[in-house]
Structure formats: structure tokens, C-alpha cells
Design an enzyme around this catalytic site. Sequence first.
Site, short mmCIF file in Angstrom:
data_model
loop_
_atom_site.label_atom_id
_atom_site.label_comp_id
_atom_site.label_asym_id
_atom_site.label_seq_id
_atom_site.Cartn_x
_atom_site.Cartn_y
_atom_site.Cartn_z
CG ASP A 54 -2.29 -0.68 1.12
OD1 ASP A 54 -2.94 -0.75 0.02
OD2 ASP A 54 -2.49 -1.45 2.16
CD GLU A 79 -6.74 2.96 2.79
OE1 GLU A 79 -7.37 2.46 3.87
OE2 GLU A 79 -6.49 2.48 1.66
CG ASP A 153 -7.97 2.56 -1.61
OD1 ASP A 153 -6.84 2.15 -0.98
OD2 ASP A 153 -9.17 2.55 -1.26
CB ILE A 155 -4.03 -2.45 -2.22
CG1 ILE A 155 -2.69 -2.45 -2.99
CG2 ILE A 155 -4.68 -3.81 -2.44
CD1 ILE A 155 -1.79 -3.54 -2.48
CG ASP A 156 -11.20 -0.26 -2.24
OD1 ASP A 156 -11.28 0.24 -1.21
OD2 ASP A 156 -12.06 -0.97 -2.92
CB THR A 158 -6.15 -3.90 2.52
OG1 THR A 158 -6.12 -2.51 2.04
CG2 THR A 158 -4.78 -4.32 2.89
CG ASP A 301 -12.76 3.44 0.17
OD1 ASP A 301 -11.88 2.69 -0.01
OD2 ASP A 301 -13.22 4.08 1.66
#
Length: 377
Positions: A54, A79, A153, A155-156, A158, A301
Amino acid sequence: MADLLRLLLKVAEKAANVARVCKQEAPLFQLLVQEKTGDDKNKKFVQDFKTLADVVIQEMIRHDVGVQFPDMAEFIHGEESNKFENGLGESVIVTVCSTEEETAALLATVLDGDHTAASLLAKAIHQDPATVEANTDGLTVSLSPSELGIWIDPIDATSQYIQGREKELEEGRLSPSGLHCALVLIGVYLRSTGEPIMGVINQPFHHKDPAGGGWKGRHFWGVSWDGINVCSVSQPKDGEDRGLSVVLSSSEKQVVKDVLALLCSSDKLMYASGAGYKILCVIEGLADVYILSEGSTFKWDSCAPHALLRALGGGVVDLTKRLQMTSEGQDHTAELTYHEPDTECKGADRWANRGGLVAYRDCSKLNTVIAALKGKL
């Protein structure tokens, strides 16, 4: 804008490569998981994880965009905090250095001296991907980089990335969980109004390569501004109305599930993981609407997929505001915006979509679910 779009497609593919490199090395992946605490913790989950993937992805995007568009450098938000704690309890600020070797040396301090793993990551960060094709005809948008900001974001979903369940996707149907729910999201907004005007979505784990066995991804993009609406996804076709289909989180309030069960047939009330993936399902037409009644999503997001939905004639609205409105038209006053924090909150919660949300492509479908939910929440 065409240059910015091409750059974002490129860095999103680089991000996908980083995610795949981190995933394919099992001993490395065990080192990458660190639980979030304090103000950075998402209250929705008992455990909410931050991975080095991330942080690396976020900082790589911040670095690459800032180099080409320096006017945007101070308005690239993500994020994750770029502070990471290694196994020795040492706090390391993760950044992308000017050379692959310097980046590898920095990452090695995070990875407790694992130079092999650090070199793999640094190579993915500094290696340019193959050209990502995009038809940018018509993107003569009269905006300068100094007017724009970015939400990342890295890695949405996660948790789905960490669990790593591999599932075969069935064409034309959403799948509720698995690696394919993990997305890279990059959204561009107008600083003055917070309107989302460009979005790039990369799905790193779409299918396995039959020849080599490695993961292959796919990407989506959209631009919506001043009468220009261009999207890599086709506009919905006019045709027979097959009834309302809705995608929810499995943890959605029971009252919402009960109301929607009266509107949808049993196979049209669906559940899936990841806010970004659920909005992508609406973008692709796998669901008409995504509803979330709680404030557990954030600007990072929704910004990117929101821009794609706007390009398709839809949008993402604040559920609470929309329920309070009397008109049924496509009133944009309830649309989510991305430029102002909630000063009453701290940490990540300053950027929460606190009123919940509804993502839609067709305004009539939005009106149907809003009418059904009025007085119930």
C-alpha cells in the site's frame, strides 16, 4: 488532461505490478502486513491492515505524478501514512528515491535487511510498464494541473488482497470475494469544488495467464467535465428493464436488506467485498445500484469510480442528504465531493463519507431505492 490520463494509467499499471510482486513471494508477504492503530484505523473492522505494498504504491504514484506535474505535488493525497515500523521497532519513512538502488536500500531497512525482497520491490517501482492503451480523442479539457488534486487508494479491499483467495470469474456476474476485489484507485478532483473529473481503476488480479500462470490485470478510466464525458466502459444499452439489482456489503444493516429484498428478486440482491469493487460492479452494469448506509468509506474509496460513473450519466450521492431531499431529479447537491475534510473528526475519519452513499448509473434506479428507504433509516 490527455497527458495526465496517460500518466495515471501508466502509474496504475506500475502499482499493479508492485501488488503482484508482493503477492507472489510468500515469505515476503508475511513481512508486509502491519495492523493499523489509532486515528488511522478504520472503525468498521476489528482488524484493518496496512501493507508495505500500500505504502510503496502510494508513494510511487505521488512521486511520478509530482515529477511530471509539480503543480499537483502538494495535492496528491492517499489512504496510508508513509511511516512504517520494521521488525526491530524502528520507524522508517517510506519514499521513492531517485535511483532503484537507493530505493532498494531504503526498503531493506523496512524489511529487516532482506535485500532480495527489497530489490524485487525497487525493480517493480522503477520499471516502466508496457504502454497502456487509451483512446484519448476528445479530451481537450480546459483545466490546468494547478486546479486539480488526486486521491489514491493504493490497494482497495486490502483484506481480500491479504487473504489471497483465487476465484474464477464468471463473465457477466459479480463475485463476492477474492483477489479480484483488490483494486488500485486513482481519482482526480477539482480543488475549488471537489467535483470528481477523472478516474483510473486498475484490477491487478483479473485472470491467470494460461501460458505462464502469472496474474494479468485490466484497467478502466473515465473523464467527466464541462460537457465532455468519455469512458472506457460502454454506455448502457437501451432495452428491456430486467428489474432492479443491488450490491451491498454483507455487514449492511438488516433494515436495508429487508427493504431491498422487497424490491429485488433473490438473485438480484447481491453481496461483495471492497467499496471500490462494488462501485465497479455498478460501472460495468453487473448491478444497478450500490448502497451503503454507514459512513465507513472514504474519499480515496469513491473518488476514482465516481468520475467513471459521472462519465456514464450516473454518480455517487450522500445517502443521508439524498433521503432528506424532496425532488426526484438528478440533483447534484447530494453528490459526494472531495476537497474539504470534516473538521469535527480526527485522522482518517476527517475524509469519511459519513452520510453513507449510493452509487448508480441510472437516475431512475436511484430514485426507486431512495423512495423505498425513506423513513426507514
